[in-house]
Design a protein around this motif. Sequence first.
Motif, short mmCIF file in Angstrom:
data_model
loop_
_atom_site.label_atom_id
_atom_site.label_comp_id
_atom_site.label_asym_id
_atom_site.label_seq_id
_atom_site.Cartn_x
_atom_site.Cartn_y
_atom_site.Cartn_z
N ASP A 107 0.83 -1.22 0.00
CA ASP A 107 0.00 0.00 0.00
C ASP A 107 0.86 1.26 0.00
N ASP A 108 1.91 1.24 -0.80
CA ASP A 108 2.76 2.41 -0.98
C ASP A 108 3.39 2.87 0.32
N GLY A 109 3.76 1.93 1.16
CA GLY A 109 4.46 2.25 2.38
C GLY A 109 3.59 2.67 3.54
N MET A 110 2.27 2.56 3.40
CA MET A 110 1.39 2.90 4.52
C MET A 110 1.54 1.88 5.63
N SER A 111 1.79 0.62 5.27
CA SER A 111 2.00 -0.43 6.26
C SER A 111 3.02 -1.42 5.71
N PHE A 112 3.66 -2.15 6.61
CA PHE A 112 4.69 -3.10 6.23
C PHE A 112 4.46 -4.43 6.95
N GLN A 113 4.92 -5.49 6.31
CA GLN A 113 4.86 -6.81 6.93
C GLN A 113 6.26 -7.41 6.92
N ASN A 114 6.70 -7.87 8.09
CA ASN A 114 8.01 -8.49 8.22
C ASN A 114 7.88 -10.01 8.16
N ILE A 115 8.71 -10.64 7.34
CA ILE A 115 8.82 -12.10 7.34
C ILE A 115 10.23 -12.43 7.82
N VAL A 116 10.31 -13.07 8.98
CA VAL A 116 11.59 -13.30 9.64
C VAL A 116 12.07 -14.72 9.35
N TYR A 117 13.37 -14.82 9.02
CA TYR A 117 14.00 -16.12 8.74
C TYR A 117 15.11 -16.37 9.74
N PRO A 118 15.49 -17.65 9.91
CA PRO A 118 16.59 -17.95 10.83
C PRO A 118 17.88 -17.29 10.39
N TYR A 119 18.72 -16.98 11.35
CA TYR A 119 20.00 -16.35 11.04
C TYR A 119 20.89 -17.32 10.25
N ASP A 120 21.58 -16.80 9.24
CA ASP A 120 22.53 -17.56 8.42
C ASP A 120 21.89 -18.83 7.86
N ASN A 121 20.72 -18.66 7.31
CA ASN A 121 19.93 -19.77 6.80
C ASN A 121 20.39 -20.12 5.38
N THR A 122 21.05 -21.26 5.20
CA THR A 122 21.58 -21.63 3.88
C THR A 122 20.53 -22.29 2.99
N ASP A 123 19.40 -22.70 3.56
CA ASP A 123 18.39 -23.43 2.79
C ASP A 123 17.31 -22.52 2.21
N SER A 124 17.24 -21.30 2.71
CA SER A 124 16.21 -20.39 2.23
C SER A 124 16.77 -18.98 2.23
N TYR A 125 16.03 -18.04 2.82
CA TYR A 125 16.46 -16.65 2.77
C TYR A 125 17.51 -16.33 3.83
N TYR A 126 18.58 -15.68 3.39
CA TYR A 126 19.49 -15.00 4.30
C TYR A 126 20.29 -13.98 3.50
N TYR A 127 20.24 -12.75 3.93
CA TYR A 127 21.01 -11.65 3.37
C TYR A 127 20.74 -11.50 1.87
N GLY A 128 19.49 -11.19 1.56
CA GLY A 128 19.14 -10.93 0.17
C GLY A 128 19.89 -9.74 -0.38
N LEU A 129 20.26 -9.81 -1.64
CA LEU A 129 21.10 -8.79 -2.25
C LEU A 129 20.32 -7.81 -3.11
N ASN A 130 19.35 -8.28 -3.84
CA ASN A 130 18.45 -7.41 -4.58
C ASN A 130 17.24 -8.22 -5.04
N ALA A 131 16.24 -7.50 -5.55
CA ALA A 131 14.99 -8.15 -5.95
C ALA A 131 14.51 -7.54 -7.26
N SER A 132 13.71 -8.33 -8.00
CA SER A 132 13.16 -7.86 -9.28
C SER A 132 11.75 -8.39 -9.42
#
Length: 732
Positions: free
Chosen positions: A310-335
């Motif tokens: 909604d154009d920054g009116m609200s945000f949702q956080n999805i939290v992943y385990p630290y240093d997670n090699t099987d999924s998300y950790y330290y994303g570099l960019n998105a498209s």
Amino acid sequence: MKKTITLLLLAVCLSFQQTFAQMEITGSETYGRIFDLTYDVNVPNKIYAITLGNHLVVSEDNGDTWSILYAMGMVDNGRIDLLKRTADGKLLTFIIHAPNTTHNAVLVFDIEKEAVIRTIPIPNQDALAHITAYDFYEGDMDVLIVDTNFPVGWDREAKVFYTADGGKNWDMIYYTNDFDIVFLNEVAISPSDPETLYLTRGNGKIGIIGGLFISTDAGKTYKESLPGVVLDPIAFHPLDDQTMYVGTGISFGASEEHLYKSTDGGETFTAQNLKWSEGILNNMVSITFNENNPSQLIVLEENEIVISEDDGMSFQNIVYPYDNTDSYYYGLNASYNPHNSKEIAISNNYQPLFSEDGGLTVRTVPNPYFVSTGSNGVFTDGKTTNVYYGVQYGLVHRDVNTGIDTPYNLLPLNAFFNSGTSYFIDTVEANRIYSFTSSFVGSTFNMSADNGASTTQLLSIYKNKVTAIATNPTNTTSILVAFAGYEPGETQLTKIDFSDINAVVTTDITLPVVDYINGITINSRGKITLSIGTDVYVSTDQGANWEASTSGLELLGAEDAINDIQENPLSPGTFAIATSKGIFISNDAAATWTQTSNEKVHNIAFSTETDGAIIASTYNTLTTIFKMQYSTDHGDTWQTISNEQLLNIGSASSSYLFTKNSVTAYVGAYDIGLVEYTIDLNVLGIPEEETHANSMVAYPNPTRGTLNIDLKNHSGIKSSALHPVWSKGYGI
């Protein structure tokens, strides 16, 4: 006599087309690592990405399958980095990242032409500088800002340069020594004004940190926002560039983590109402708007994905385990997918990711482009055919008959140190491999009879590496192993008998001289032929006595090396050695040697199916790049498969699987995984035209530029016709 040169040229061109078509990338897609995933603006579901080396890859089906789009020539171990796409979708831009060299530059790639159309060297190349960040002005590709780092003794400094004429002239607009030794994290040009620049500042060395520097006069003067706050990513709203977000960077606790928003071009900022989970670095890495639906925004944090619909009116956080090699950790960019706003390709620290629900969940993107580690090998006996390749410092076994890959001892992607384990394939006994693990407290040499599923220690030894292994073909539980240390004088040759696995017998063999041993052969009569330094020695009594076989090897000096030695299985007594001065052949049981090629070679193999066929590889070193040579006439003449034909891969491992009419080379590439290159020995031999081929050399082939034709011995050729064959998809 009339020469049929036109026919020959056509045959040569067609033969290159044949070999190019036979190159495949066949490593498991489980281990693929690609970065900077970027959607095409105009073609639905088309994604670009880069490898961990010098290749640009593309998917035409939303990431399901991938192919090589562009192969950059090997430049001082340089790699492609920081891939971006222009707003109009016509161009890709990226950098050559080659620290401590003079080859760093920004490149512009035309998507329609599938070629680099522009190279912009940085102005401080002579200082061995490399690029850490850059940005083009959307309205004029002649306007560019680059942030560079360079060594100064044991320290580093940074300078930022700005050009308005495509790199013909540069202005230095930021130097760390002039601004409290504070390094930058990101640079950006306003989408609507080529002279409005934004520099996000990071950490400093004298207690001053952070801040957003803004210039409205192309870097002549600056004003500062958010002073004292370490900042990193910056993003402009697609419809209003006065609205922007910046995120805090790695500050080691000096700056509280915040996502800041400005609606007045950076004059003032407001911290957004976000609660962050506790991590280690606690920083944001990337902020991306959906250009086709600007109400969507994704922020990639160390271990969190933050999305807004909604154009920054609200945000949702999805939290992943630290240093997670099987999924998300330290994303570099998105498209974002321009044709489906729920689909996002995410570049991630470990593996590429894909979201089908706007970032709420992610999955990995399978692809075959990984960093090959260690060596590879092939075994075949007519019943069993195994291929082995290295990834993540472990070993993958492929049963060629079933097509099943099974990994053993792979290290996780976040392993700080590799295991120090190297692997060797027994070429006599099916499913048997050896491993050598070195450590500060001693090393172990192990054997596995089930491709690595289980191992048995054969020897504990204080050596650093294994340089050669050979199995006695008439007593397959007896092997010779050459161990080496830091110096040639530490070499040790050991016979290991494990006929009783519970009572292994080891015997050190006295050598005639002590130097590195890089190749050993044992024939069916127990005759041992091996290389020691730059000489070849033969023993017919299990190493009790040795006879030097050096006639013809006088060309090899103290600085040279024999890298491999092999005996022709179809013509016993015929040997080949791969050396730093080329290939030498012996047809008299290693008594005398003849040099048949003078280019540095690292390994060599005789065909197991067709007498006279030989193949050899040259690996990447400080002075050489990977290429292959082959012969169909017992080594009398050689044809070269250039690095360009091999998609400019880097490699230090290769092995070969022969059939009656072909050979498949398995190559462990530095960035695109396991490569198979099949040579049709019948097609490439062109035996009827051989005398004509020797009358003329055409090079380089393939080429997009000048083709040189070298006529030998005034061969009487009146005219020639060229029939070029392009391989458009590879962009080389």
